[in-house]
Design a protein around this motif. Structure first.
Motif, PDB file in Angstrom:
ATOM      1  N   LYS A 115     -67.348   9.884  25.319  1.00 16.45           N
ATOM      2  CA  LYS A 115     -68.147   9.619  26.518  1.00 16.45           C
ATOM      3  C   LYS A 115     -69.608   9.384  26.174  1.00 16.45           C
ATOM      4  CE  LYS A 115     -65.743  11.857  30.292  1.00 16.45           C
ATOM      5  NZ  LYS A 115     -65.800  12.920  31.297  1.00 16.45           N
ATOM      6  N   ALA A 116     -70.076  10.033  25.131  1.00 17.86           N
ATOM      7  CA  ALA A 116     -71.478   9.907  24.727  1.00 17.86           C
ATOM      8  C   ALA A 116     -71.731   8.596  23.990  1.00 17.86           C
ATOM      9  CB  ALA A 116     -71.872  11.088  23.851  1.00 17.86           C
ATOM     10  N   LYS A 117     -70.719   7.750  23.953  1.00 16.19           N
ATOM     11  CA  LYS A 117     -70.814   6.452  23.268  1.00 16.19           C
ATOM     12  C   LYS A 117     -71.154   6.631  21.788  1.00 16.19           C
ATOM     13  CE  LYS A 117     -70.322   4.212  27.172  1.00 16.19           C
ATOM     14  NZ  LYS A 117     -69.021   4.225  27.695  1.00 16.19           N
ATOM     15  N   GLY A 118     -70.606   7.698  21.218  1.00 10.81           N
ATOM     16  CA  GLY A 118     -70.787   7.937  19.791  1.00 10.81           C
ATOM     17  C   GLY A 118     -69.869   7.048  18.987  1.00 10.81           C
ATOM     18  N   SER A 119     -69.626   7.419  17.772  1.00 14.63           N
ATOM     19  CA  SER A 119     -68.811   6.576  16.902  1.00 14.63           C
ATOM     20  C   SER A 119     -67.357   7.027  16.832  1.00 14.63           C
ATOM     21  CB  SER A 119     -69.432   6.516  15.508  1.00 14.63           C
ATOM     22  OG  SER A 119     -69.602   7.816  15.003  1.00 14.63           O
ATOM     23  N   ILE A 120     -66.935   7.912  17.740  1.00 18.30           N
ATOM     24  CA  ILE A 120     -65.533   8.324  17.777  1.00 18.30           C
ATOM     25  C   ILE A 120     -64.760   7.328  18.633  1.00 18.30           C
ATOM     26  CG2 ILE A 120     -63.896  10.106  18.478  1.00 18.30           C
ATOM     27  CD1 ILE A 120     -66.088  12.170  17.987  1.00 18.30           C
ATOM     28  N   ALA A 121     -63.744   6.719  18.033  1.00 25.80           N
ATOM     29  CA  ALA A 121     -62.930   5.728  18.727  1.00 25.80           C
ATOM     30  C   ALA A 121     -61.670   6.343  19.327  1.00 25.80           C
ATOM     31  CB  ALA A 121     -62.547   4.601  17.784  1.00 25.80           C
ATOM     32  N   GLY A 122     -61.257   7.476  18.807  1.00 26.07           N
ATOM     33  CA  GLY A 122     -60.035   8.110  19.277  1.00 26.07           C
ATOM     34  C   GLY A 122     -59.681   9.294  18.399  1.00 26.07           C
ATOM     35  N   VAL A 123     -58.453   9.745  18.543  1.00 22.90           N
ATOM     36  CA  VAL A 123     -57.973  10.927  17.837  1.00 22.90           C
ATOM     37  C   VAL A 123     -56.673  10.579  17.123  1.00 22.90           C
ATOM     38  CG1 VAL A 123     -57.140  13.288  18.161  1.00 22.90           C
ATOM     39  CG2 VAL A 123     -58.973  12.433  19.578  1.00 22.90           C
ATOM     40  N   ALA A 124     -56.557  11.040  15.894  1.00 22.57           N
ATOM     41  CA  ALA A 124     -55.309  10.919  15.147  1.00 22.57           C
ATOM     42  C   ALA A 124     -54.783  12.325  14.887  1.00 22.57           C
ATOM     43  CB  ALA A 124     -55.552  10.199  13.825  1.00 22.57           C
ATOM     44  N   ILE A 125     -53.512  12.414  14.583  1.00 13.37           N
ATOM     45  CA  ILE A 125     -52.921  13.699  14.225  1.00 13.37           C
ATOM     46  C   ILE A 125     -52.615  13.663  12.740  1.00 13.37           C
ATOM     47  CG2 ILE A 125     -50.954  15.242  14.524  1.00 13.37           C
ATOM     48  CD1 ILE A 125     -50.872  14.347  17.452  1.00 13.37           C
ATOM     49  N   TRP A 126     -53.232  14.588  12.023  1.00 12.55           N
ATOM     50  CA  TRP A 126     -52.977  14.717  10.587  1.00 12.55           C
ATOM     51  C   TRP A 126     -51.786  15.640  10.448  1.00 12.55           C
ATOM     52  CZ3 TRP A 126     -52.948  18.846   7.185  1.00 12.55           C
ATOM     53  CH2 TRP A 126     -52.890  18.501   5.845  1.00 12.55           C
ATOM     54  N   VAL A 127     -50.691  15.095   9.911  1.00 10.09           N
ATOM     55  CA  VAL A 127     -49.455  15.851   9.772  1.00 10.09           C
ATOM     56  C   VAL A 127     -49.412  16.457   8.373  1.00 10.09           C
ATOM     57  CG1 VAL A 127     -46.936  15.739   9.813  1.00 10.09           C
ATOM     58  CG2 VAL A 127     -48.274  14.365  11.420  1.00 10.09           C
ATOM     59  N   ASP A 128     -49.260  17.763   8.316  1.00 10.44           N
ATOM     60  CA  ASP A 128     -49.203  18.485   7.052  1.00 10.44           C
ATOM     61  C   ASP A 128     -47.981  18.046   6.251  1.00 10.44           C
ATOM     62  OD1 ASP A 128     -50.194  20.834   5.401  1.00 10.44           O
ATOM     63  OD2 ASP A 128     -48.116  21.447   5.790  1.00 10.44           O
ATOM     64  N   GLU A 129     -48.122  18.055   4.945  1.00  5.71           N
ATOM     65  CA  GLU A 129     -46.997  17.639   4.092  1.00  5.71           C
ATOM     66  C   GLU A 129     -45.772  18.531   4.268  1.00  5.71           C
ATOM     67  OE1 GLU A 129     -49.726  20.236   1.574  1.00  5.71           O
ATOM     68  OE2 GLU A 129     -50.042  18.454   2.778  1.00  5.71           O
ATOM     69  N   ASP A 130     -45.984  19.757   4.745  1.00  6.03           N
ATOM     70  CA  ASP A 130     -44.866  20.656   5.025  1.00  6.03           C
ATOM     71  C   ASP A 130     -44.587  20.758   6.523  1.00  6.03           C
ATOM     72  OD1 ASP A 130     -44.522  21.320   2.322  1.00  6.03           O
ATOM     73  OD2 ASP A 130     -46.104  22.834   2.442  1.00  6.03           O
ATOM     74  N   GLY A 131     -45.030  19.755   7.258  1.00  2.00           N
ATOM     75  CA  GLY A 131     -44.863  19.765   8.706  1.00  2.00           C
ATOM     76  C   GLY A 131     -43.397  19.736   9.107  1.00  2.00           C
ATOM     77  N   CYS A 132     -43.127  20.232  10.290  1.00  6.68           N
ATOM     78  CA  CYS A 132     -41.753  20.263  10.779  1.00  6.68           C
ATOM     79  C   CYS A 132     -41.297  18.856  11.164  1.00  6.68           C
ATOM     80  CB  CYS A 132     -41.651  21.206  11.970  1.00  6.68           C
ATOM     81  SG  CYS A 132     -42.469  20.617  13.443  1.00  6.68           S
ATOM     82  N   GLU A 133     -40.027  18.753  11.475  1.00  8.40           N
ATOM     83  CA  GLU A 133     -39.428  17.463  11.823  1.00  8.40           C
ATOM     84  C   GLU A 133     -40.098  16.830  13.049  1.00  8.40           C
ATOM     85  OE1 GLU A 133     -35.068  15.922  13.182  1.00  8.40           O
ATOM     86  OE2 GLU A 133     -35.156  17.487  11.638  1.00  8.40           O
TER      87      GLU A 133
END
Length: 95
Positions: free
Chosen positions: A32-50
């Motif tokens: 909202k502040a018109k910063g440089s964030i375009a969105g959000v990603a989810i970083w999935v851990d290498e041992d993440g569940c299915e």
């Protein structure tokens, strides 16, 4: 951009019940502040569940539309090691 220090920090933390709400609200404010964030990603851990590994690897979400972590189907519950990461506008321009 490297978030290696942040990844290590988050690996052993139990997520508070309001992790998704607070984290996504921060990213929403940055957008909202018109910063440089375009969105959000989810970083999935290498041992993440299915359930976590089934998420699209290259998805960029608006904070209002991002899946809430931990996912309901996550076998690790609040010990889920998957986290939100900002996607910066310059990262999208590099593609």
């Amino acid at each position: 951009m490297s978030f290696e220090w942040l990844n290590k920090f988050h690996k052993d933390m139990e997520k508070p019940e309001d992790y998704a709400e607070k984290t996504l609200a921060q990213y929403r404010l940055g957008m909202k502040a018109k910063g440089s964030i375009a969105g959000v990603a989810i970083w999935v851990d290498e041992d993440g569940c299915e359930a976590c590994r089934a998420l699209p690897a290259d998805a960029v979400y608006h904070p209002d539309d991002a899946p809430h972590l931990p996912l309901l189907e996550c076998s690790k519950g609040r010990r889920c090691r998957c986290v939100y990461r900002p996607v910066m506008t310059y990262q999208q321009n590099d593609e």
